[in-house]
Design an enzyme around this catalytic site. Structure first.
Site, PDB file in Angstrom:
ATOM      1  CE  LYS A   1     -46.126 -11.830  -4.766  1.00 56.20           C
ATOM      2  NZ  LYS A   1     -46.000 -10.367  -4.623  1.00 56.20           N
ATOM      3  CG  ASP A   2     -44.923 -16.918  -3.233  1.00 62.94           C
ATOM      4  OD1 ASP A   2     -44.214 -15.959  -3.604  1.00 62.94           O
ATOM      5  OD2 ASP A   2     -45.622 -16.897  -2.206  1.00 62.94           O
TER       6      ASP A   2
ATOM      7  CB  THR B   1     -37.163  -3.114  -2.468  1.00 60.28           C
ATOM      8  OG1 THR B   1     -37.649  -4.161  -3.319  1.00 60.28           O
ATOM      9  CG2 THR B   1     -35.867  -2.567  -3.052  1.00 60.28           C
TER      10      THR B   1
ATOM     11  NE  ARG C   1     -41.210  -7.534 -10.151  1.00 67.25           N
ATOM     12  CZ  ARG C   1     -41.916  -6.723  -9.382  1.00 67.25           C
ATOM     13  NH1 ARG C   1     -42.320  -5.545  -9.836  1.00 67.25           N
ATOM     14  NH2 ARG C   1     -42.247  -7.070  -8.152  1.00 67.25           N
ATOM     15  NE  ARG C   2     -42.366  -4.898  -5.395  1.00 69.50           N
ATOM     16  CZ  ARG C   2     -42.934  -5.672  -4.488  1.00 69.50           C
ATOM     17  NH1 ARG C   2     -42.249  -6.027  -3.402  1.00 69.50           N
ATOM     18  NH2 ARG C   2     -44.168  -6.096  -4.654  1.00 69.50           N
TER      19      ARG C   2
ATOM     20  NE  ARG D   1     -37.504 -11.938   2.877  1.00 68.10           N
ATOM     21  CZ  ARG D   1     -37.047 -13.163   3.072  1.00 68.10           C
ATOM     22  NH1 ARG D   1     -35.750 -13.396   3.046  1.00 68.10           N
ATOM     23  NH2 ARG D   1     -37.872 -14.167   3.280  1.00 68.10           N
TER      24      ARG D   1
ATOM     25  NE  ARG E   1     -43.016  -7.400   3.100  1.00 67.40           N
ATOM     26  CZ  ARG E   1     -43.673  -7.696   1.992  1.00 67.40           C
ATOM     27  NH1 ARG E   1     -43.381  -7.062   0.861  1.00 67.40           N
ATOM     28  NH2 ARG E   1     -44.619  -8.618   1.999  1.00 67.40           N
TER      29      ARG E   1
END
Length: 289
Positions: free
Chosen positions: A77-78, A119, A123-124, A141, A147
């Site tokens: 996804k990165d 977050t 999207r979230r 972050r 987190r």
């Protein structure tokens, strides 16, 4: 052989697993070269407010192109939607669970208006707004462990994370809820790894033995949605492809930051046409971006 990777606990865990699997095939040990990326150095900004193209990959690409390392391992996804023309994704190992999960002392349904949710994902944030949660959204972050700690021990009430990273680090005990894929749809490629080499590399053949065909087609289809749109994390887009009863399905959803659904679409067909199906959705979404 030398592998290049980011230095986070998750990146190292992922890379070590790839190296272990590769060593079983080659009988050789593999040296790990840790490379710090621009994204690792930035700890305060919201990623969607920045030019995020190659934020977590560019420095690894340079090391690969300059032959300082033989291959690199990334969270799929990165990856930017377009790779350098001299590089190639040679393998995507079998994908881990792509779901989103809640980290909190409370259940999702117990988190009321005013709850503080950390977050840095647009999207979230959009999905929280879509479900009218009325959270107080706070930027967060840091690596996975950081987190988790912030969500459970600071003034935050919760955060949302990828299930795959928690599974790879044996931290699933902190998961409060696992969200269905059609409730909070993950970003393209979540849960999958990408192993990249130079196109002229003489180790492509052996690396390709780690490839899982279904996983590769799933994530390539999901990324094709973004490629057609020419966008990354600057838009709230979820995409998930799956094989169901020998039929390939890809579902994608496009929202506004405020949580309004602009468009959602499912395409079904043969896995041989996976990328084409993702492209259809991307073209359809283009009218809304």
């Amino acid at each position: 052989m030398i592998v290049g990777t980011r230095g986070s606990q998750l990146a190292l865990a992922q890379t070590k697993q790839v190296c272990a699997d590769l060593s079983k095939i080659t009988g050789e040990s593999i040296d790990v070269e840790i490379i710090k990326t621009k994204g690792d150095k930035i700890t305060t900004s919201q990623l969607y407010n920045m030019d995020s193209k190659g934020l977590f990959t560019k420095e690894l690409d340079i090391a690969l192109l300059e032959e300082e390392v033989d291959f690199t391992v990334h969270s799929f996804k990165d990856l930017p939607t377009e790779l350098d023309e001299d590089l190639e994704i040679v393998a995507v190992p079998k994908r881990e669970a792509p779901n989103e999960v809640l980290i909190s002392k409370k259940d999702w349904n117990e988190l009321g208006p005013g709850s503080k949710l950390g977050t840095s994902s647009l999207r979230r944030e959009a999905f929280c707004n879509h479900y009218n949660k009325e959270f107080e959204l706070k930027p967060i972050r840091g690596n996975i462990e950081t987190r988790i700690q912030k969500a459970l021990e600071s003034d935050l009430d919760a955060t949302i994370m990828a299930q795959a990273g928690l599974k790879r680090l044996n931290l699933t005990k902190y998961i409060k809820n696992v969200f269905p894929l059609d409730y909070i749809t993950p970003p393209a490629g979540q849960g999958a790894l990408a192993i990249i080499t130079r196109k002229d590399s003489d180790i492509k053949g052996v690396i390709s033995k780690l490839n899982d065909y279904v996983s590769m087609q799933e994530v390539l289809a999901e990324k094709k949605v973004l490629e057609e749109l020419g966008v990354g994390c600057q838009w709230p887009i979820g995409a998930i492809a799956r094989m169901n009863d020998n039929e390939f399905n890809i579902y994608s959803i496009l929202l506004t930051k405020e949580g309004e659904i602009l468009k959602e679409q499912t395409e079904k067909g043969s896995i041989r046409n996976a990328v084409e199906l993702g492209g259809r959705i991307g073209k359809l979404f283009g009218d809304y971006v």
